[in-house]
Design a protein around this motif. Structure first.
Motif, mmCIF file in Angstrom:
data_model
loop_
_atom_site.group_PDB
_atom_site.id
_atom_site.type_symbol
_atom_site.label_atom_id
_atom_site.label_comp_id
_atom_site.label_asym_id
_atom_site.label_seq_id
_atom_site.Cartn_x
_atom_site.Cartn_y
_atom_site.Cartn_z
ATOM 1 N N ILE A 198 37.202 140.515 -37.765
ATOM 2 C CA ILE A 198 38.578 140.588 -36.946
ATOM 3 C C ILE A 198 39.569 140.670 -38.115
ATOM 4 C CG2 ILE A 198 40.199 139.566 -35.252
ATOM 5 C CD1 ILE A 198 37.720 138.237 -34.014
ATOM 6 N N PRO A 199 40.187 141.624 -38.351
ATOM 7 C CA PRO A 199 41.100 141.799 -39.625
ATOM 8 C C PRO A 199 42.728 141.561 -38.999
ATOM 9 C CG PRO A 199 40.676 144.010 -38.685
ATOM 10 C CD PRO A 199 39.947 143.057 -37.874
ATOM 11 N N HIS A 200 43.103 140.206 -39.272
ATOM 12 C CA HIS A 200 44.609 139.810 -38.976
ATOM 13 C C HIS A 200 44.837 140.503 -37.694
ATOM 14 C CE1 HIS A 200 45.434 138.410 -42.840
ATOM 15 N NE2 HIS A 200 44.854 139.564 -43.300
ATOM 16 N N GLN A 201 44.070 140.161 -36.613
ATOM 17 C CA GLN A 201 44.185 140.384 -35.099
ATOM 18 C C GLN A 201 44.258 139.089 -34.256
ATOM 19 O OE1 GLN A 201 41.444 143.487 -34.413
ATOM 20 N NE2 GLN A 201 42.802 145.205 -34.997
ATOM 21 N N HIS A 202 45.307 139.139 -33.400
ATOM 22 C CA HIS A 202 45.135 137.937 -32.449
ATOM 23 C C HIS A 202 44.375 138.191 -31.385
ATOM 24 C CE1 HIS A 202 46.353 134.666 -30.360
ATOM 25 N NE2 HIS A 202 47.043 134.970 -29.466
ATOM 26 N N ARG A 203 43.094 138.102 -31.417
ATOM 27 C CA ARG A 203 42.249 138.495 -30.233
ATOM 28 C C ARG A 203 40.866 137.624 -30.206
ATOM 29 N NH1 ARG A 203 40.073 144.690 -32.022
ATOM 30 N NH2 ARG A 203 39.777 144.476 -29.533
ATOM 31 N N LEU A 222 36.564 131.741 -42.129
ATOM 32 C CA LEU A 222 37.539 131.722 -41.408
ATOM 33 C C LEU A 222 38.724 131.183 -42.531
ATOM 34 C CD1 LEU A 222 36.054 129.263 -38.842
ATOM 35 C CD2 LEU A 222 36.650 131.756 -38.484
ATOM 36 N N GLY A 223 40.018 131.107 -41.831
ATOM 37 C CA GLY A 223 41.021 131.016 -42.702
ATOM 38 C C GLY A 223 41.557 129.458 -42.921
ATOM 39 N N HIS A 224 40.487 128.625 -42.675
ATOM 40 C CA HIS A 224 40.748 127.119 -42.814
ATOM 41 C C HIS A 224 39.760 126.626 -42.869
ATOM 42 C CE1 HIS A 224 39.429 126.542 -38.622
ATOM 43 N NE2 HIS A 224 40.171 127.463 -38.399
ATOM 44 N N LEU A 225 39.689 125.104 -43.233
ATOM 45 C CA LEU A 225 38.297 124.358 -43.499
ATOM 46 C C LEU A 225 38.768 123.085 -42.237
ATOM 47 C CD1 LEU A 225 38.062 124.015 -46.992
ATOM 48 C CD2 LEU A 225 36.623 125.487 -45.814
ATOM 49 N N ASN A 226 37.546 123.071 -41.471
ATOM 50 C CA ASN A 226 37.607 121.804 -40.635
ATOM 51 C C ASN A 226 36.140 121.237 -40.509
ATOM 52 O OD1 ASN A 226 38.025 119.970 -38.424
ATOM 53 N ND2 ASN A 226 39.668 121.416 -37.750
ATOM 54 N N VAL A 240 42.210 124.343 -33.228
ATOM 55 C CA VAL A 240 42.080 125.251 -34.352
ATOM 56 C C VAL A 240 42.537 126.589 -34.059
ATOM 57 C CG1 VAL A 240 40.787 125.781 -36.474
ATOM 58 C CG2 VAL A 240 40.616 123.365 -35.429
ATOM 59 N N GLY A 241 43.100 127.259 -34.921
ATOM 60 C CA GLY A 241 43.662 128.740 -34.499
ATOM 61 C C GLY A 241 42.264 129.605 -34.823
ATOM 62 N N MET A 284 34.017 134.847 -31.162
ATOM 63 C CA MET A 284 35.086 134.385 -32.163
ATOM 64 C C MET A 284 36.330 134.415 -31.794
ATOM 65 S SD MET A 284 35.651 136.164 -35.964
ATOM 66 C CE MET A 284 34.403 135.238 -36.824
ATOM 67 N N VAL A 285 37.260 133.289 -31.882
ATOM 68 C CA VAL A 285 38.567 133.202 -31.433
ATOM 69 C C VAL A 285 39.464 133.292 -32.753
ATOM 70 C CG1 VAL A 285 40.324 131.691 -30.429
ATOM 71 C CG2 VAL A 285 37.960 131.700 -29.498
ATOM 72 N N SER A 286 40.337 134.225 -32.826
ATOM 73 C CA SER A 286 41.165 134.569 -33.983
ATOM 74 C C SER A 286 42.660 134.381 -33.608
ATOM 75 C CB SER A 286 40.826 136.008 -34.308
ATOM 76 O OG SER A 286 41.651 136.247 -35.666
ATOM 77 N N SER A 287 43.285 133.749 -34.642
ATOM 78 C CA SER A 287 44.639 133.713 -34.274
ATOM 79 C C SER A 287 45.485 134.821 -34.966
ATOM 80 C CB SER A 287 45.379 132.347 -35.081
ATOM 81 O OG SER A 287 44.996 132.516 -36.620
ATOM 82 N N GLY A 288 45.018 135.747 -35.714
ATOM 83 C CA GLY A 288 45.751 136.831 -36.290
ATOM 84 C C GLY A 288 46.287 136.591 -37.748
ATOM 85 N N LYS A 289 46.279 135.282 -38.151
ATOM 86 C CA LYS A 289 46.415 134.928 -39.571
ATOM 87 C C LYS A 289 45.680 135.018 -40.454
ATOM 88 C CE LYS A 289 49.557 131.194 -37.332
ATOM 89 N NZ LYS A 289 49.642 129.770 -37.352
ATOM 90 N N HIS A 290 44.598 135.421 -40.208
ATOM 91 C CA HIS A 290 43.602 135.626 -41.313
ATOM 92 C C HIS A 290 42.670 136.642 -41.073
ATOM 93 C CE1 HIS A 290 44.925 131.735 -42.287
ATOM 94 N NE2 HIS A 290 44.508 131.215 -41.105
ATOM 95 N N ILE A 291 41.696 137.277 -42.063
ATOM 96 C CA ILE A 291 40.709 138.180 -41.863
ATOM 97 C C ILE A 291 39.395 136.843 -41.473
ATOM 98 C CG2 ILE A 291 39.221 139.665 -42.702
ATOM 99 C CD1 ILE A 291 41.345 140.777 -44.366
ATOM 100 N N ASN A 292 38.863 137.064 -40.319
ATOM 101 C CA ASN A 292 37.782 136.350 -40.058
ATOM 102 C C ASN A 292 36.383 137.221 -40.083
ATOM 103 O OD1 ASN A 292 39.307 133.813 -39.613
ATOM 104 N ND2 ASN A 292 39.971 134.639 -37.644
#
Length: 322
Positions: A198-203, A222-226, A240-241, A284-292
Motif C-alpha cells: 500500500i504506497p502512501h494510501q489511506h485505505r 510498516l511506518g513505525h515500531l510497536n 496505531v495508524g 492491512m490498515v494503512s494511514s497513508g503516511k507510509h509505504i506498507n
C-alpha cells in the motif's frame, strides 16, 4: 478428489442455497440441485490460440475464471440468478455488454456488483470499499447514463439477473486488466504466496482465503515500531495508524469476522498461525503516511496439523469447525 477451486465453488454454493432475496440489495435465494459451475482447466486455456475468444453459455448460477464471451438465454422464468467472476490477485474484471434483450418494465433486471455478496455479507466489506453498497451496483435497467463497460475494483465481481420471458437473455464479454497494486483479493486456491503493498494510501486491504489454513508472515514493513499482540479487549493496534490483523470466521465480510491477532511492528523473520476457520483474512490498515508492505504464504490446513505444535505459532483458532 475434487480440485481446490471446485471445493471453493461448492462452499459458495452452500452460501447461495441458504441466502434469501431482497428488493434493493439483491442476493441469490436458490441455487438448485444441479452442479452449477462449469470449471475451466489449464488445458483449455492452453488450447485457446492467440486472439481466439472463448465462448460458452451461462447457467443460472455460474462461476467464471477466464476471459471470453458468455451468453444466457432463458428456457423458463429465471428469477434468482448470479454469475461469480474471479481473476488472479493482480487482475481486475471488466464486464462488457454485447447484447441485452430483457423486459425491464416487466420486472427483469441485470446488475453488476463490484465485489461478491453472499448471505448479505460483502467482500470487500463496506469499511474497505470506496463506494457505498448502493453505488457498487450498476443496474442496466435503471442507469440513466448507460455503461456498456464496467470494471471492478478488485479481482472479483458478480452479475445478478432476473428474466421472466423464455427466449430473452443477454451476452457479455469478460476481460481482465492488470492491477499494479492489488488491494482486496479473494484467493482462487488454498495455497500460495503473496505480497501486498500500500504506497502512501489511506485505505484498508484484505486478502481472503476461503479455507482453513496455516499462514506464515515472512516480512512486514510498516511506518513505525510497536508490538505484536493477540487480540484482547484491553490491548491491540487500534491506536496505531498502520498495522496488520488476522481474522477468522465462517462468512465473507471481514468486518464481521473474529479478530485473532494484531501485528503492529515491522519485522523480518517468521510469524506463523494455524487458523481452522472456514475463511481466513489478512487485513492491512494503512494511514497513508507510509509505504506498507507484507509478504505471506499459506497452505490448506489438514487434520494432522491440528495436532502438531510448530515453532513460532501464535495460537490455534476455530479447530472445532474442521
Amino acid at each position: 478428489m475434487p480440485s481446490a477451486f471446485q471445493f471453493q465453488c461448492h462452499l459458495i454454493l452452500i452460501f447461495l442455497a441458504a441466502s434469501k432475496g431482497e428488493t434493493r440489495y439483491l442476493e441469490v435465494r436458490d441455487a438448485g440441485e444441479d452442479e452449477p459451475f462449469l470449471l475451466l482447466s489449464e488445458d483449455l486455456k492452453r488450447e485457446l490460440s492467440a486472439g481466439q475468444i472463448y465462448r460458452r453459455s451461462l447457467r443460472c448460477i455460474d462461476m467464471l475464471s477466464i476471459e471470453g464471451q458468455f451468453t444466457f438465454t432463458a428456457d423458463q422464468p429465471q428469477l434468482h440468478c448470479a454469475t461469480f467472476f474471479i481473476g488472479e490477485p493482480e487482475e481486475l474484471i471488466t464486464v462488457e455488454y454485447n447484447f441485452v434483450n430483457i423486459d425491464c418494465q416487466g420486472g427483469d433486471f441485470l446488475k453488476v456488483f463490484d465485489g461478491w455478496i453472499l448471505k448479505g455479507e460483502k467482500f470487500p466489506s463496506s469499511l474497505d470499499h470506496p463506494l457505498t453498497t448502493s453505488q457498487r451496483y450498476v443496474d442496466f435497467c435503471e442507469s440513466r447514463n448507460f455503461q456498456r463497460s464496467i470494471r471492478s475494483s478488485q479481482n472479483v465481481a458478480m452479475l445478478f439477473f432476473r428474466i421472466h420471458q423464455p427466449g430473452n437473455g443477454f451476452t457479455v464479454t469478460i476481460k481482465k486488466n492488470t492491477n499494479l497494486f492489488p488491494c482486496n483479493v479473494i484467493s482462487q486456491t488454498p495455497s500460495g504466496r503473496f505480497t501486498m503493498v500500500i504506497p502512501h494510501q489511506h485505505r484498508n486491504c484484505s486478502f481472503s482465503i476461503i479455507y482453513p489454513v496455516v499462514i506464515k508472515i515472512s516480512d512486514l514493513i510498516l511506518g513505525h515500531l510497536n508490538g505484536l499482540f493477540l487480540k484482547k479487549p484491553s490491548i491491540g493496534c487500534a491506536g496505531v495508524g498502520d498495522f496488520v490483523e488476522l481474522l477468522g470466521g465462517a462468512g465473507l465480510d471481514p468486518s464481521k469476522m473474529f479478530p485473532l491477532a494484531d501485528l503492529c511492528h515491522s519485522f523480518h523473520g517468521s510469524a506463523q498461525m494455524k487458523i481452522g476457520c472456514d475463511n481466513t483474512v489478512l487485513r492491512m490498515v494503512s494511514s497513508g503516511k507510509h509505504i506498507n508492505r507484507v509478504t505471506f504464504e499459506y497452505h490448506q490446513l489438514d487434520l494432522q496439523e491440528t495436532e502438531m505444535r510448530k515453532e513460532n505459532s501464535i495460537e490455534e483458532f476455530c479447530f472445532p469447525s474442521i
